[in-house]
Design a protein around this motif. Structure first.
Motif, PDB file in Angstrom:
ATOM      1  N   ALA A 269       0.996  -1.807  -0.041  1.00 50.51           N
ATOM      2  CA  ALA A 269       0.209  -0.027   0.255  1.00 50.51           C
ATOM      3  C   ALA A 269       0.923   1.312   0.128  1.00 50.51           C
ATOM      4  CB  ALA A 269      -0.658  -0.194   1.442  1.00 50.51           C
ATOM      5  N   ARG A 270       0.558   2.329  -0.536  1.00 48.32           N
ATOM      6  CA  ARG A 270       1.116   3.193  -0.765  1.00 48.32           C
ATOM      7  C   ARG A 270       1.088   4.291   0.285  1.00 48.32           C
ATOM      8  NH1 ARG A 270       0.828   5.908  -6.745  1.00 48.32           N
ATOM      9  NH2 ARG A 270       2.240   7.443  -6.024  1.00 48.32           N
ATOM     10  N   SER A 271       0.026   4.029   1.263  1.00 48.21           N
ATOM     11  CA  SER A 271      -0.579   4.910   2.290  1.00 48.21           C
ATOM     12  C   SER A 271      -1.172   4.382   3.199  1.00 48.21           C
ATOM     13  CB  SER A 271      -0.799   6.126   1.567  1.00 48.21           C
ATOM     14  OG  SER A 271      -2.147   5.641   1.330  1.00 48.21           O
ATOM     15  N   SER A 272      -1.157   4.828   4.306  1.00 47.11           N
ATOM     16  CA  SER A 272      -2.022   4.342   5.477  1.00 47.11           C
ATOM     17  C   SER A 272      -3.529   4.076   4.790  1.00 47.11           C
ATOM     18  CB  SER A 272      -1.885   5.420   7.276  1.00 47.11           C
ATOM     19  OG  SER A 272      -2.621   6.574   6.277  1.00 47.11           O
ATOM     20  N   THR A 273      -3.491   5.213   4.337  1.00 42.75           N
ATOM     21  CA  THR A 273      -5.194   5.651   3.635  1.00 42.75           C
ATOM     22  C   THR A 273      -5.375   4.196   2.647  1.00 42.75           C
ATOM     23  OG1 THR A 273      -5.582   7.701   3.942  1.00 42.75           O
ATOM     24  CG2 THR A 273      -7.414   6.447   2.161  1.00 42.75           C
ATOM     25  N   GLU A 274      -5.033   3.683   1.692  1.00 44.93           N
ATOM     26  CA  GLU A 274      -4.634   2.401   0.948  1.00 44.93           C
ATOM     27  C   GLU A 274      -5.145   1.650   1.928  1.00 44.93           C
ATOM     28  OE1 GLU A 274      -2.339   0.560  -2.271  1.00 44.93           O
ATOM     29  OE2 GLU A 274      -2.479   2.829  -2.448  1.00 44.93           O
ATOM     30  N   ALA A 275      -4.152   1.473   2.698  1.00 44.44           N
ATOM     31  CA  ALA A 275      -4.147  -0.502   3.362  1.00 44.44           C
ATOM     32  C   ALA A 275      -5.887  -0.047   4.336  1.00 44.44           C
ATOM     33  CB  ALA A 275      -3.073  -0.089   4.381  1.00 44.44           C
ATOM     34  N   GLU A 276      -6.428   0.997   4.998  1.00 46.35           N
ATOM     35  CA  GLU A 276      -7.483   1.032   5.591  1.00 46.35           C
ATOM     36  C   GLU A 276      -8.135   1.043   4.649  1.00 46.35           C
ATOM     37  OE1 GLU A 276      -8.136   1.064   8.734  1.00 46.35           O
ATOM     38  OE2 GLU A 276      -6.342   1.840   9.836  1.00 46.35           O
ATOM     39  N   TYR A 277      -8.056   1.101   3.247  1.00 49.54           N
ATOM     40  CA  TYR A 277      -9.526   1.108   2.541  1.00 49.54           C
ATOM     41  C   TYR A 277      -9.301  -0.669   1.922  1.00 49.54           C
ATOM     42  CZ  TYR A 277     -12.498   1.924  -1.988  1.00 49.54           C
ATOM     43  OH  TYR A 277     -13.489   2.241  -2.727  1.00 49.54           O
ATOM     44  N   ARG A 278      -8.289  -1.192   1.980  1.00 43.65           N
ATOM     45  CA  ARG A 278      -8.075  -2.538   1.577  1.00 43.65           C
ATOM     46  C   ARG A 278      -9.060  -2.707   2.329  1.00 43.65           C
ATOM     47  NH1 ARG A 278      -4.400  -3.448  -3.080  1.00 43.65           N
ATOM     48  NH2 ARG A 278      -3.668  -2.022  -4.054  1.00 43.65           N
ATOM     49  N   ALA A 279      -8.532  -2.818   3.292  1.00 42.76           N
ATOM     50  CA  ALA A 279      -9.088  -3.787   4.747  1.00 42.76           C
ATOM     51  C   ALA A 279     -10.641  -3.662   4.902  1.00 42.76           C
ATOM     52  CB  ALA A 279      -8.724  -3.209   6.215  1.00 42.76           C
ATOM     53  N   LEU A 280     -11.153  -2.277   4.654  1.00 46.29           N
ATOM     54  CA  LEU A 280     -12.948  -2.389   4.704  1.00 46.29           C
ATOM     55  C   LEU A 280     -12.993  -3.109   3.907  1.00 46.29           C
ATOM     56  CD1 LEU A 280     -12.934   1.719   4.648  1.00 46.29           C
ATOM     57  CD2 LEU A 280     -14.009   0.028   6.437  1.00 46.29           C
ATOM     58  N   ALA A 281     -13.237  -3.367   2.618  1.00 48.61           N
ATOM     59  CA  ALA A 281     -12.977  -4.184   1.288  1.00 48.61           C
ATOM     60  C   ALA A 281     -13.398  -5.450   1.566  1.00 48.61           C
ATOM     61  CB  ALA A 281     -12.353  -4.195  -0.212  1.00 48.61           C
ATOM     62  N   THR A 282     -12.250  -5.710   2.981  1.00 48.93           N
ATOM     63  CA  THR A 282     -11.807  -6.867   2.638  1.00 48.93           C
ATOM     64  C   THR A 282     -13.054  -7.594   3.907  1.00 48.93           C
ATOM     65  OG1 THR A 282     -10.175  -7.295   2.487  1.00 48.93           O
ATOM     66  CG2 THR A 282     -10.299  -9.016   4.074  1.00 48.93           C
ATOM     67  N   ALA A 283     -13.001  -6.075   5.043  1.00 47.66           N
ATOM     68  CA  ALA A 283     -14.240  -6.897   6.031  1.00 47.66           C
ATOM     69  C   ALA A 283     -15.441  -6.652   5.549  1.00 47.66           C
ATOM     70  CB  ALA A 283     -14.814  -5.641   7.046  1.00 47.66           C
ATOM     71  N   THR A 284     -16.297  -5.699   4.042  1.00 49.53           N
ATOM     72  CA  THR A 284     -17.459  -5.165   3.358  1.00 49.53           C
ATOM     73  C   THR A 284     -17.403  -7.443   3.365  1.00 49.53           C
ATOM     74  OG1 THR A 284     -16.829  -3.407   3.749  1.00 49.53           O
ATOM     75  CG2 THR A 284     -18.954  -4.394   2.229  1.00 49.53           C
ATOM     76  N   THR A 285     -16.825  -8.004   2.794  1.00 43.08           N
ATOM     77  CA  THR A 285     -17.374  -9.502   2.214  1.00 43.08           C
ATOM     78  C   THR A 285     -17.885  -9.956   2.870  1.00 43.08           C
ATOM     79  OG1 THR A 285     -14.973 -10.009   2.054  1.00 43.08           O
ATOM     80  CG2 THR A 285     -15.056  -9.071   0.435  1.00 43.08           C
ATOM     81  N   ASN A 286     -16.895  -9.987   4.110  1.00 36.60           N
ATOM     82  CA  ASN A 286     -17.416 -10.913   5.417  1.00 36.60           C
ATOM     83  C   ASN A 286     -18.716 -10.573   5.443  1.00 36.60           C
ATOM     84  OD1 ASN A 286     -16.915 -12.862   7.537  1.00 36.60           O
ATOM     85  ND2 ASN A 286     -17.116 -11.251   8.654  1.00 36.60           N
ATOM     86  N   ILE A 287     -19.286  -9.153   5.887  1.00 35.28           N
ATOM     87  CA  ILE A 287     -20.624  -8.616   6.314  1.00 35.28           C
ATOM     88  C   ILE A 287     -21.346  -8.707   5.033  1.00 35.28           C
ATOM     89  CG2 ILE A 287     -21.968  -6.242   6.209  1.00 35.28           C
ATOM     90  CD1 ILE A 287     -19.160  -4.843   7.784  1.00 35.28           C
ATOM     91  N   ILE A 288     -21.734  -9.154   4.104  1.00 36.37           N
ATOM     92  CA  ILE A 288     -22.403  -8.974   3.206  1.00 36.37           C
ATOM     93  C   ILE A 288     -22.105 -10.981   3.301  1.00 36.37           C
ATOM     94  CG2 ILE A 288     -22.263 -10.180   0.546  1.00 36.37           C
ATOM     95  CD1 ILE A 288     -20.953  -7.314   0.334  1.00 36.37           C
ATOM     96  N   TRP A 289     -22.140 -11.885   3.274  1.00 40.12           N
ATOM     97  CA  TRP A 289     -21.800 -13.516   3.939  1.00 40.12           C
ATOM     98  C   TRP A 289     -22.763 -13.107   4.908  1.00 40.12           C
ATOM     99  CZ3 TRP A 289     -20.111 -16.782   7.730  1.00 40.12           C
ATOM    100  CH2 TRP A 289     -20.004 -18.241   7.309  1.00 40.12           C
ATOM    101  N   LEU A 290     -22.541 -12.657   5.936  1.00 43.70           N
ATOM    102  CA  LEU A 290     -22.805 -13.090   7.278  1.00 43.70           C
ATOM    103  C   LEU A 290     -23.858 -12.828   6.846  1.00 43.70           C
ATOM    104  CD1 LEU A 290     -20.492 -11.710  10.560  1.00 43.70           C
ATOM    105  CD2 LEU A 290     -21.332 -14.477   9.616  1.00 43.70           C
ATOM    106  N   ARG A 291     -24.599 -10.730   6.366  1.00 46.04           N
ATOM    107  CA  ARG A 291     -25.864 -11.309   6.500  1.00 46.04           C
ATOM    108  C   ARG A 291     -27.043 -11.864   5.317  1.00 46.04           C
ATOM    109  NH1 ARG A 291     -27.507  -5.281   6.993  1.00 46.04           N
ATOM    110  NH2 ARG A 291     -28.952  -5.290   5.502  1.00 46.04           N
TER     111      ARG A 291
END
Length: 395
Positions: A269-291
């Motif tokens: 990741a080129r910045s902490s923002t990018e790293a956090e954004y990728r983490a958000l996307a990963t968490a979102t996939t899990n939320i979709i499955w759980l829902r």
């Protein structure tokens, strides 16, 4: 297939043995068993879950039954006792199986019942790991990893030690099913499986010392609201070798922790923002499955799931497409988070870094900080005596 040596009858060389039951170890055995068992349940009125094919669901009028199958280990629950008993009678007639009654042990997990809930732990399995490592009498320690790790020994382990290292780390991976507090350290150790050094073996020994001091720790399942919420975090460029970041998230159903993950990001990741954004996307996939899974349990999920993040810039990029120019290099599959926000599948909420529970999944922490987050994640000792645990510990 052919018969093993000694089974051929010289008087009837063309005859073969009649197979009375399935042979364990054949590649197709589990699949054929599951197909036979699930076909019977489908004729009874069950259907496969779209979120998890090993879960079979029965809904008729006000009766709901759920069966979870893992090879030949089966969990059955529901809200109508008579229907459960009728189904059990049919299963016991159709298949050779045992009714073990109320759940107390399943796939290495001990399930303890107490006044207002359940407690899941793997104390017996943890003791087995310590016995394998020869550390059952080791001195306990308060955290699984040092917050300031410095490389001291760079020599490689012997072949025997390397195999022992891989064996123990692989066993600890299964322990993380009920022990999210060791997930980050186990993930870190797994990255050195191909070429473990003495440093890594010392990390493993420290982790085992922590396990010794927290043998009876696990996850409580308590009655609470059925509201889904999640926390997402990342450690930017946390790996000193390849400078890749680590993503971590955890998901709660009410007050019960039900899902978590520690994962090293595939690209730098080129910045902490990018790293956090990728983490958000990963968490979102899990939320979709759980829902999707919880909807099959007939839970009301009309409200969006709250996803807590401590990086304002990452939240701005997810919610405002005007920032797209800054994120052109990120793969398109991470951009679906915007659609989830638009469709009210989830809702981003800011949280102070000090209150970020997913921080425990992204880095090694000081003992006070680690203990505080572990308590907030509800990881605790079993409130009741665990069968066999005391005897095993004394041995």
């Amino acid at each position: 297939m052919k018969q093993p040596p000694g089974f051929i009858d010289p008087l009837y060389p063309d005859h073969v043995c009649l197979l009375q039951k399935s042979i364990y170890g054949l590649k197709q055995s589990p699949r054929k068993w599951f197909e036979t068992f699930s076909n019977y349940l489908l004729t009874y009125g069950f259907r496969h879950s779209s979120a998890d094919s090993s879960l079979l669901i029965f809904h008729k009028n006000s009766v709901s039954l759920y069966i979870l199958v893992y090879v030949d280990d089966i969990l059955l629950t529901g809200n109508h006792e008579q229907t459960i008993q009728d189904l059990l009678m049919g299963l016991l007639t159709q298949f050779r199986m045992k009714n073990l009654g109320r759940i107390s042990y399943f796939l290495g997990m001990q399930i303890s019942s107490f006044s207002n809930g359940l407690h899941l732990c793997q104390s017996k399995y943890a003791i087995e790991i310590l016995n394998r490592a020869g550390m059952i009498d080791c001195k306990p320690i308060s955290s699984p990893a040092s917050s300031k790790f410095q490389s001291t020994y760079v020599s490689e382990l012997s072949a025997v030690q390397s195999n022992n290292f891989r064996h123990l780390v692989g066993a600890l991976q299964y322990l993380t099913i009920t022990r999210p507090d060791i997930a980050f350290t186990v993930n870190k150790l797994c990255q050195y499986m191909h070429r473990p050094l003495e440093d890594h073996f010392l990390m493993l020994k420290r982790l085992l010392r922590y396990v010794k001091g927290t043998i009876s720790y696990g996850l409580p399942i308590l009655p609470s609201s059925l509201e889904l919420s999640a926390f997402s975090d990342s450690d930017w460029a946390g790996d000193p070798v390849d400078r890749k970041s680590t993503s971590g998230y955890c998901t709660f159903l009410g007050t019960s922790l039900i899902s978590w993950q520690v994962k090293k990001q595939k690209t730098v990741a080129r910045s902490s923002t990018e790293a956090e954004y990728r983490a958000l996307a990963t968490a979102t996939t899990n939320i979709i499955w759980l829902r999707r899974l919880l909807e099959e349990f007939q839970l009301d999920l009309s409200q969006p799931t709250q996803l807590f993040c401590d990086n304002i810039s990452a939240m701005a990029i997810a919610t405002n497409p005007i920032f797209h120019a800054r994120m052109k290099h990120i793969e398109i599959d991470f951009q679906f988070i915007r659609d989830c926000l638009k469709n009210r599948v989830l809702q981003l909420a800011h949280i102070h870094s000090q209150d970020q529970l997913a921080d425990l999944f992204t880095k090694s922490l000081s003992i006070p900080r680690f203990v505080a987050l572990r308590n907030k994640l509800t990881i605790s000792k079993s409130p009741v005596s665990l069968w066999g645990g005391d005897k095993l510990a004394k041995k």
